[in-house]
Design a protein around this motif. Structure first.
Motif, short mmCIF file in Angstrom:
data_model
loop_
_atom_site.label_atom_id
_atom_site.label_comp_id
_atom_site.label_asym_id
_atom_site.label_seq_id
_atom_site.Cartn_x
_atom_site.Cartn_y
_atom_site.Cartn_z
N ASN A 18 0.98 -1.10 -0.13
CA ASN A 18 -0.16 -0.07 0.06
C ASN A 18 0.83 1.26 -0.18
N GLU A 19 1.71 1.28 -1.06
CA GLU A 19 2.64 2.62 -1.30
C GLU A 19 2.18 3.47 -2.36
N GLU A 20 0.83 3.49 -2.73
CA GLU A 20 0.56 4.20 -4.33
C GLU A 20 0.72 5.59 -3.84
N VAL A 21 1.08 6.33 -2.98
CA VAL A 21 1.49 7.78 -2.70
C VAL A 21 2.73 7.91 -3.18
N THR A 22 3.62 7.25 -2.83
CA THR A 22 4.90 7.30 -3.28
C THR A 22 5.60 6.47 -4.17
N ILE A 23 5.19 5.42 -4.49
CA ILE A 23 6.07 4.51 -5.32
C ILE A 23 6.44 4.81 -6.50
N GLY A 24 5.33 5.82 -7.21
CA GLY A 24 5.78 6.25 -8.60
C GLY A 24 7.11 7.01 -8.70
N LYS A 25 7.31 7.81 -7.51
CA LYS A 25 8.43 8.71 -7.41
C LYS A 25 9.73 8.09 -7.14
N VAL A 26 9.35 6.94 -6.19
CA VAL A 26 10.46 6.10 -5.86
C VAL A 26 11.13 5.46 -6.97
N VAL A 27 10.37 4.69 -7.87
CA VAL A 27 10.83 4.20 -9.12
C VAL A 27 11.56 5.16 -9.95
N ARG A 28 10.98 6.32 -10.10
CA ARG A 28 11.65 7.38 -11.26
C ARG A 28 13.03 7.51 -10.44
N ASP A 29 12.93 7.96 -9.14
CA ASP A 29 14.23 8.44 -8.66
C ASP A 29 15.52 7.29 -8.82
N PHE A 30 15.03 6.01 -8.56
CA PHE A 30 16.07 4.82 -8.85
C PHE A 30 16.58 4.91 -10.34
N LYS A 31 15.41 4.94 -11.15
CA LYS A 31 15.59 4.96 -12.49
C LYS A 31 16.74 6.09 -12.95
N THR A 32 16.70 7.33 -12.46
CA THR A 32 17.41 8.53 -12.56
C THR A 32 18.82 8.14 -11.99
N ALA A 33 18.90 7.49 -10.92
CA ALA A 33 20.37 7.63 -10.20
C ALA A 33 20.99 6.18 -10.69
N LEU A 34 20.07 4.98 -11.06
CA LEU A 34 20.81 3.95 -11.68
C LEU A 34 20.06 3.52 -12.92
N PRO A 35 20.39 4.18 -13.98
CA PRO A 35 19.63 4.04 -15.18
C PRO A 35 20.01 2.58 -15.89
N GLN A 36 20.94 1.65 -15.26
CA GLN A 36 21.49 0.60 -15.79
C GLN A 36 20.80 -0.45 -15.09
N ALA A 37 20.07 -0.17 -14.00
CA ALA A 37 19.59 -1.19 -12.95
C ALA A 37 18.21 -1.74 -13.30
#
Length: 317
Positions: A18-37
């Motif tokens: 139940n993290e619908e409020v934040t999960i989108g931002k978290v995924v985007r942030d990690f894609k930016t920080a680790l684009p190869q992951a």
């Protein structure tokens, strides 16, 4: 020195409930920080739109029906193969921009990198005083027992090597899993690195799943259980020594009466005292036997870790 893998695979692990409020931002942030992951979101029976939002942001979404963070991490470690693993939460309390530095430390040879909240902003951002007290209590207990100096025992932001992930037995079901990881690492003398990170409290609308009292009891019971298993000689030997000394004191008091009167006037006390001495000796012997078993378990762990490391080198050749 072994050559480093020029193209290490990195997996970001995000257990979610139940993290619908934040999960989108978290995924985007990690894609930016680790684009190869590869970013994995394990949905633990969420009743909101967590899985849909994560999938829409490009994460690999999987389901874990067994409730509890420990169960999710167990499934992640079993299912996912990578050279480096980053584990975080889906609540946007940990900074994704710290992940590249954590990956670098694993590639340098560390088994686990600990995202240390307590050396930075945790006590200012966390508004729950009992959580702060619990962190201090757990930290003091574990560091005292293992002679360590780990600052943040219970952080959910960590990086792992392949060897750690594939040789770590996840036994806990819930939030106590982080404590278990730290004790496991200290017991097996693994290479740990603590990296201070900026912690931020949950944004408005995001609700913590932690039960301060219930999860605190689970954490303390985990510490008790793992001390009993990993440090059996101090645990059973210390308990046996105390019980044995009490028995000897009672025996001594009965003996003094006998010297003065020539009569054993307190037979029940004498019988109880002898039983305490025997029980103390049995506990000490139990501690010695279990300590030998625990040392053999540590030897077995080293052999398993060496085997995993060997297979990893073979696969990269």
């Amino acid at each position: 020195m072994l050559e480093k893998n020029p193209n290490p695979s990195v997996a970001v692990l995000l257990p979610c409930y139940n993290e619908e409020v934040t999960i989108g931002k978290v995924v985007r942030d990690f894609k930016t920080a680790l684009p190869q992951a590869d970013i994995y979101v394990y949905d633990n029976n969420s009743t909101d739109r967590t899985a849909k939002i994560a999938a829409a942001e490009g994460a690999i979404v999987r389901k874990e029906p067994r409730q509890g963070k420990g169960n999710v991490i167990r499934a992640m470690f079993e299912d996912i193969d990578a050279d480096v693993y980053i584990m975080s939460d889906g609540d946007d309390t940990y900074p994704a921009d710290a992940a590249p530095a954590m990956v670098d430390k694993i590639l340098e040879g560390y088994d686990m990198v600990i995202g240390d909240r307590l050396s930075s902003t945790y006590f200012q951002e966390n508004k729950r005083p009992f959580h702060n007290f619990g962190n201090r209590l757990v930290r003091g207990s574990i560091n005292g027992l293992f002679g360590a100096h780990v600052t943040d025992i219970m952080t959910g932001y960590r990086a792992f090597s392949l060897t750690f992930v594939k040789t770590y037995p996840v036994l806990s079901h819930g939030f106590e899993v982080e404590t278990e990881m730290t004790i496991h690492s200290l017991n097996n003398n693994l290479r740990l690195y603590e990296m201070p990170i900026q912690y931020r409290d949950r944004p408005e609308g995001s609700v913590s799943k932690l039960d301060t009292v219930g999860d605190g009891i689970k954490v303390m019971s985990t510490i008790f259980r793992m001390i009993r298993e990993y440090k059996p000689l101090p645990f059973f030997g210390g308990l046996g020594l105390v019980i044995g000394i009490i028995g000897l004191i009672l025996c001594g008091s009965v003996g003094i009466d006998f010297v003065h009167t020539g009569i054993v006037a307190r037979f029940p006390t004498l019988i109880g005292a002898v039983m305490l001495v025997i029980a103390g000796l049995l506990l000490i012997v139990t501690g010695i036997i279990l300590d030998v078993i625990a040392k053999n378990d540590r030897k077995e762990y080293i052999l398993n870790a060496n085997q995993i490391a060997f297979l990893k080198r073979i696969s990269h050749q």
